[in-house]
Design a protein around this motif. Structure first.
Motif, PDB file in Angstrom:
ATOM      1  N   THR A 173      63.115  83.261 -19.246  1.00 14.57           N
ATOM      2  CA  THR A 173      62.719  83.996 -18.048  1.00 14.57           C
ATOM      3  C   THR A 173      63.382  85.373 -18.010  1.00 14.57           C
ATOM      4  O   THR A 173      62.924  86.267 -17.309  1.00 14.57           O
ATOM      5  CB  THR A 173      63.078  83.241 -16.765  1.00 14.57           C
ATOM      6  OG1 THR A 173      64.467  82.947 -16.792  1.00 14.57           O
ATOM      7  CG2 THR A 173      62.291  81.947 -16.645  1.00 14.57           C
ATOM      8  N   ASN A 174      64.492  85.514 -18.747  1.00 13.42           N
ATOM      9  CA  ASN A 174      65.204  86.788 -18.810  1.00 13.42           C
ATOM     10  C   ASN A 174      65.596  87.029 -20.264  1.00 13.42           C
ATOM     11  O   ASN A 174      66.236  86.173 -20.867  1.00 13.42           O
ATOM     12  CB  ASN A 174      66.441  86.722 -17.907  1.00 13.42           C
ATOM     13  CG  ASN A 174      67.040  88.093 -17.673  1.00 13.42           C
ATOM     14  OD1 ASN A 174      66.356  89.106 -17.748  1.00 13.42           O
ATOM     15  ND2 ASN A 174      68.334  88.130 -17.404  1.00 13.42           N
ATOM     16  N   VAL A 175      65.199  88.165 -20.801  1.00 14.36           N
ATOM     17  CA  VAL A 175      65.411  88.400 -22.231  1.00 14.36           C
ATOM     18  C   VAL A 175      66.881  88.713 -22.522  1.00 14.36           C
ATOM     19  O   VAL A 175      67.462  89.626 -21.929  1.00 14.36           O
ATOM     20  CB  VAL A 175      64.526  89.585 -22.704  1.00 14.36           C
ATOM     21  CG1 VAL A 175      64.818  89.937 -24.150  1.00 14.36           C
ATOM     22  CG2 VAL A 175      63.056  89.235 -22.513  1.00 14.36           C
ATOM     23  N   ASP A 176      67.482  87.952 -23.428  1.00 13.38           N
ATOM     24  CA  ASP A 176      68.865  88.205 -23.859  1.00 13.38           C
ATOM     25  C   ASP A 176      68.890  89.005 -25.160  1.00 13.38           C
ATOM     26  O   ASP A 176      69.642  89.953 -25.303  1.00 13.38           O
ATOM     27  CB  ASP A 176      69.605  86.876 -24.108  1.00 13.38           C
ATOM     28  CG  ASP A 176      69.887  86.155 -22.817  1.00 13.38           C
ATOM     29  OD1 ASP A 176      70.104  86.853 -21.813  1.00 13.38           O
ATOM     30  OD2 ASP A 176      69.859  84.915 -22.803  1.00 13.38           O
ATOM     31  N   GLN A 217      53.795  90.980 -15.795  1.00 13.76           N
ATOM     32  CA  GLN A 217      53.005  89.949 -15.088  1.00 13.76           C
ATOM     33  C   GLN A 217      53.003  88.617 -15.834  1.00 13.76           C
ATOM     34  O   GLN A 217      52.722  87.578 -15.238  1.00 13.76           O
ATOM     35  CB  GLN A 217      51.567  90.456 -14.914  1.00 13.76           C
ATOM     36  CG  GLN A 217      50.724  89.615 -13.980  1.00 13.76           C
ATOM     37  CD  GLN A 217      49.261  89.587 -14.390  1.00 13.76           C
ATOM     38  OE1 GLN A 217      48.844  90.253 -15.345  1.00 13.76           O
ATOM     39  NE2 GLN A 217      48.460  88.808 -13.677  1.00 13.76           N
ATOM     40  N   HIS A 218      53.318  88.652 -17.123  1.00 10.54           N
ATOM     41  CA  HIS A 218      53.351  87.409 -17.913  1.00 10.54           C
ATOM     42  C   HIS A 218      54.685  87.342 -18.658  1.00 10.54           C
ATOM     43  O   HIS A 218      55.050  88.296 -19.345  1.00 10.54           O
ATOM     44  CB  HIS A 218      52.217  87.366 -18.937  1.00 10.54           C
ATOM     45  CG  HIS A 218      50.872  87.635 -18.341  1.00 10.54           C
ATOM     46  ND1 HIS A 218      50.117  86.645 -17.720  1.00 10.54           N
ATOM     47  CD2 HIS A 218      50.150  88.775 -18.243  1.00 10.54           C
ATOM     48  CE1 HIS A 218      48.986  87.174 -17.292  1.00 10.54           C
ATOM     49  NE2 HIS A 218      48.980  88.467 -17.593  1.00 10.54           N
ATOM     50  N   GLY A 219      55.363  86.224 -18.519  1.00 17.22           N
ATOM     51  CA  GLY A 219      56.556  85.992 -19.320  1.00 17.22           C
ATOM     52  C   GLY A 219      57.817  86.590 -18.742  1.00 17.22           C
ATOM     53  O   GLY A 219      57.924  86.817 -17.537  1.00 17.22           O
ATOM     54  N   ALA A 220      58.768  86.853 -19.660  1.00 18.56           N
ATOM     55  CA  ALA A 220      60.148  87.147 -19.260  1.00 18.56           C
ATOM     56  C   ALA A 220      60.366  88.592 -18.846  1.00 18.56           C
ATOM     57  O   ALA A 220      59.648  89.498 -19.268  1.00 18.56           O
ATOM     58  CB  ALA A 220      61.068  86.816 -20.431  1.00 18.56           C
ATOM     59  N   ARG A 221      61.401  88.785 -18.019  1.00 18.48           N
ATOM     60  CA  ARG A 221      61.792  90.130 -17.584  1.00 18.48           C
ATOM     61  C   ARG A 221      62.901  90.670 -18.489  1.00 18.48           C
ATOM     62  O   ARG A 221      63.558  89.909 -19.196  1.00 18.48           O
ATOM     63  CB  ARG A 221      62.273  90.090 -16.135  1.00 18.48           C
ATOM     64  CG  ARG A 221      63.525  89.254 -15.903  1.00 18.48           C
ATOM     65  CD  ARG A 221      63.774  89.109 -14.407  1.00 18.48           C
ATOM     66  NE  ARG A 221      64.997  88.384 -14.079  1.00 18.48           N
ATOM     67  CZ  ARG A 221      65.064  87.062 -13.980  1.00 18.48           C
ATOM     68  NH1 ARG A 221      64.004  86.311 -14.226  1.00 18.48           N
ATOM     69  NH2 ARG A 221      66.194  86.477 -13.648  1.00 18.48           N
ATOM     70  N   MET A 222      63.086  91.992 -18.417  1.00 15.34           N
ATOM     71  CA  MET A 222      64.128  92.639 -19.207  1.00 15.34           C
ATOM     72  C   MET A 222      65.052  93.398 -18.275  1.00 15.34           C
ATOM     73  O   MET A 222      64.603  94.257 -17.518  1.00 15.34           O
ATOM     74  CB  MET A 222      63.485  93.570 -20.236  1.00 15.34           C
ATOM     75  CG  MET A 222      62.812  92.776 -21.349  1.00 15.34           C
ATOM     76  SD  MET A 222      61.476  93.606 -22.188  1.00 15.34           S
ATOM     77  CE  MET A 222      60.079  93.175 -21.174  1.00 15.34           C
TER      78      MET A 222
END
Ligand SMILES: [Fe+2]
Ligand SMILES: [Fe+2]
Length: 243
Positions: A173-176, A217-222
């Motif tokens: 959900t959150n890009v590492d 709108q789709h997938g993980a946030r940065m």
């Protein structure tokens, strides 16, 4: 479960990411609440309407929605407009290129005098004193396409730009690790985005904004300067469908 992306007490940004059903395109929906007034971004199709309208009521009842912002014309963005128009007095905010398509999504009379047509160069929006910018993102992927920049939270909501599909077991959900995340984004961007020139123009504009978080709108946030800049650099150097 709704996810709070930002909350300073009077200003909240909420992400809903678990409402789409199996067989549908997994998508995020967003609400911003400021001083008890609400804005809904890319609320999605008919099948989401009942559950999303119940979930947003925890933060602000639908009657307090002032705007329904659509980043572009796709069905996963706004096909459920009819219910929202019936339940609220909110205005639809969409590219001037797509306003005449709105009656395809709803009873025509519901939308009368309720459409804010965003000109190609963008628009500033105000929600109970809080500022927003509709930032041009044309051809990313739609020819009339805008990203929503929230001045208070410094979040840039990028619609389909940055869309990703990660393996279900990873559920990111959150890009590492940005470099590892590229493979989750590549397929969509290399086919749906028509040309790299659109990417370069967007990157130049994005570098002028003070961005804390990029939220597609789709997938993980940065999140954070490093990841945000890595994403902008990646978009800047993309090769797309036609070059
Ligand atoms: Fe789309
Ligand atoms: Fe989409």
């Amino acid at each position: 479960m709704p996810i709070e992306l930002f909350n300073d007490g009077n200003h909240k940004c909420i992400k809903f990411d678990d409402l789409t059903k199996e067989g549908e395109i997994p998508a995020n929906q967003f609400m911003v609440v400021h001083d008890k007034r609400g804005l809904l971004l890319d609320p999605g199709g008919n099948k989401l309407f009942s559950q999303l309208s119940a979930e947003i009521s925890v933060f602000a009842p639908p009657q307090r929605l002032d705007y329904l912002v659509l980043s572009h014309q796709d069905p996963d963005v706004g096909a459920g407009l009819n219910g929202w128009l019936l339940m609220t007095d909110a205005k639809i905010v969409i590219s001037a290129l797509w306003t005449r398509f709105i009656p395809n999504f709803c009873t025509s009379s519901f939308a009368e005098n309720r459409i804010i047509a965003v000109p190609d160069e963008g628009l500033d929006l105000e929600l109970s004193g809080a500022g927003f910018k509709l930032v041009p993102a044309h051809f990313l992927h739609s020819p009339g396409n805008f990203h929503l920049y929230d001045v208070t939270s410094k979040i840039l909501f990028t619609g389909d730009l940055g869309a990703s599909i990660s393996p279900p077991e990873e559920n990111i959900t959150n890009v590492d690790q940005f470099e590892e995340h590229i493979q989750n984004m590549s397929g969509f961007h290399s086919r749906y985005i028509p040309h790299s020139e659109a990417c370069r123009r967007w990157a130049a504009a994005a570098r002028k904004l003070d961005i804390e978080m990029i939220v597609p709108q789709h997938g993980a946030r940065m999140s954070g300067t490093e990841c945000v800049n890595a994403f902008i650099d990646w978009v800047d150097g993309l090769t797309c469908a036609l070059g």
